[in-house]
Design an enzyme around this catalytic site. Structure first.
Site, short mmCIF file in Angstrom:
data_model
loop_
_atom_site.label_atom_id
_atom_site.label_comp_id
_atom_site.label_asym_id
_atom_site.label_seq_id
_atom_site.Cartn_x
_atom_site.Cartn_y
_atom_site.Cartn_z
N ASN A 59 0.87 -1.16 0.00
CA ASN A 59 0.00 0.00 0.00
C ASN A 59 0.91 1.22 0.00
OD1 ASN A 59 -1.67 2.17 0.57
ND2 ASN A 59 -2.85 1.11 2.13
N SER A 137 2.42 11.49 -16.03
CA SER A 137 1.33 11.63 -17.00
C SER A 137 1.54 12.92 -17.78
CB SER A 137 -0.02 11.69 -16.28
OG SER A 137 -1.05 12.09 -17.17
N TYR A 150 -4.93 15.73 -9.66
CA TYR A 150 -4.19 14.70 -10.37
C TYR A 150 -3.03 15.32 -11.14
CZ TYR A 150 -3.20 10.89 -13.65
OH TYR A 150 -2.57 9.92 -14.40
N ILE A 183 -4.28 6.57 -22.11
CA ILE A 183 -4.09 5.16 -22.43
C ILE A 183 -5.38 4.40 -22.15
CG2 ILE A 183 -2.67 3.11 -22.03
CD1 ILE A 183 -1.13 5.51 -23.19
#
Length: 245
Positions: A59, A137, A150, A183
């Site tokens: 985790n 990203s 994000y 993606i």
């Protein structure tokens, strides 16, 4: 000599239970690497054993999981050759709608978890050197609606990677980034499920399609291998031309 060879290199991939991480785990296994695939829950890694992948539970929000598992890999194999930090989560919450728990969950997973994994790897191998690949990203490089936090975390991962590349260079570490575009995985399901949104998205990609997870594999194998031995602090963008505009 094949400088792209990854045979018998030990590789740990976080977020390997699905999507890009799963594809990287299977692809590097096929290339001969000794792959450890991490998932956040025992049930998420059950499939790995029959596929020749060593499943471990990490985790990334834990302060100790990564350190413990990297220590076990070092004890068994002598060294972890490469750490691929791929675990990440996304939501489509408007910036004005974020509340504490959701905000912290994304930050802890996408940024703090990456830092902790890098730190754990360094602490175990600071005398031996290492190789880190952080999966960020294109949304860490360009703006987008409904991706404020994000995007922030992925941009932070890119900057973190550059800083670590400099700080740990004299310890024999390389730190590089792969920035996938959009993606075709379950993470983009929220986009694909709405026709008007996916049409807008595709209109902004010169190749006019989503990428495939396997199209990230080549860059990953290059960075794992000795072919990239003089490369650190760099970002490989695989986005169908989105950021070329």
């Amino acid at each position: 000599m094949n400088i792209f060879d990854v045979k018998d290199k030990t590789v740990l991939i976080t977020g390997a239970s699905r999507g890009i991480g799963k594809t990287l785990a299977l692809g590097l296994r096929d290339a001969g690497a000794i792959v450890y695939g991490a998932g956040s829950r025992p049930e998420s890694i059950e499939w790995m054993a029959k596929e020749g992948i060593n499943g471990v539970v990490i985790n990334v929000k834990s302060e100790t999981d990564a350190f413990t598992e990297i220590g076990k890999i070092r004890e068994k194999h002598g060294k972890l050759n490469c750490l691929i930090n791929n675990a990440g989560i996304a939501t489509n919450t408007p910036a004005s709608g974020f509340k504490g728990e959701e905000l912290q969950n994304i930050i802890q997973t996408n940024y703090t978890g990456v830092f902790r994994s890098c730190q754990a790897y360094y602490k175990h191998h600071k005398k031996d050197g290492g190789n880190i690949i952080n999966v960020a990203s294109v949304l860490g490089m360009v703006g987008s609606k409904l991706a404020s936090v994000y995007s922030g975390t992925k941009g932070a991962v890119i900057s973190l990677s550059k800083a670590l590349a400099i700080e740990w260079c004299n310890s024999g570490y390389r730190v590089n980034v792969i920035c996938p575009g959009l993606i075709d995985t379950d993470m983009t399901e929220m986009i694909k499920s709405k026709e008007f949104i996916i049409n807008q998205v595709l209109a902004g990609i010169p190749m006019a399609r989503l990428g495939k997870p396997e199209e990230i594999l080549g860059a990953a194998q290059f960075l794992v291998s000795d072919a990239s031995s003089y490369m650190t602090g760099q970002t490989i963008v695989i986005d169908g031309g989105l950021t070329a505009q």
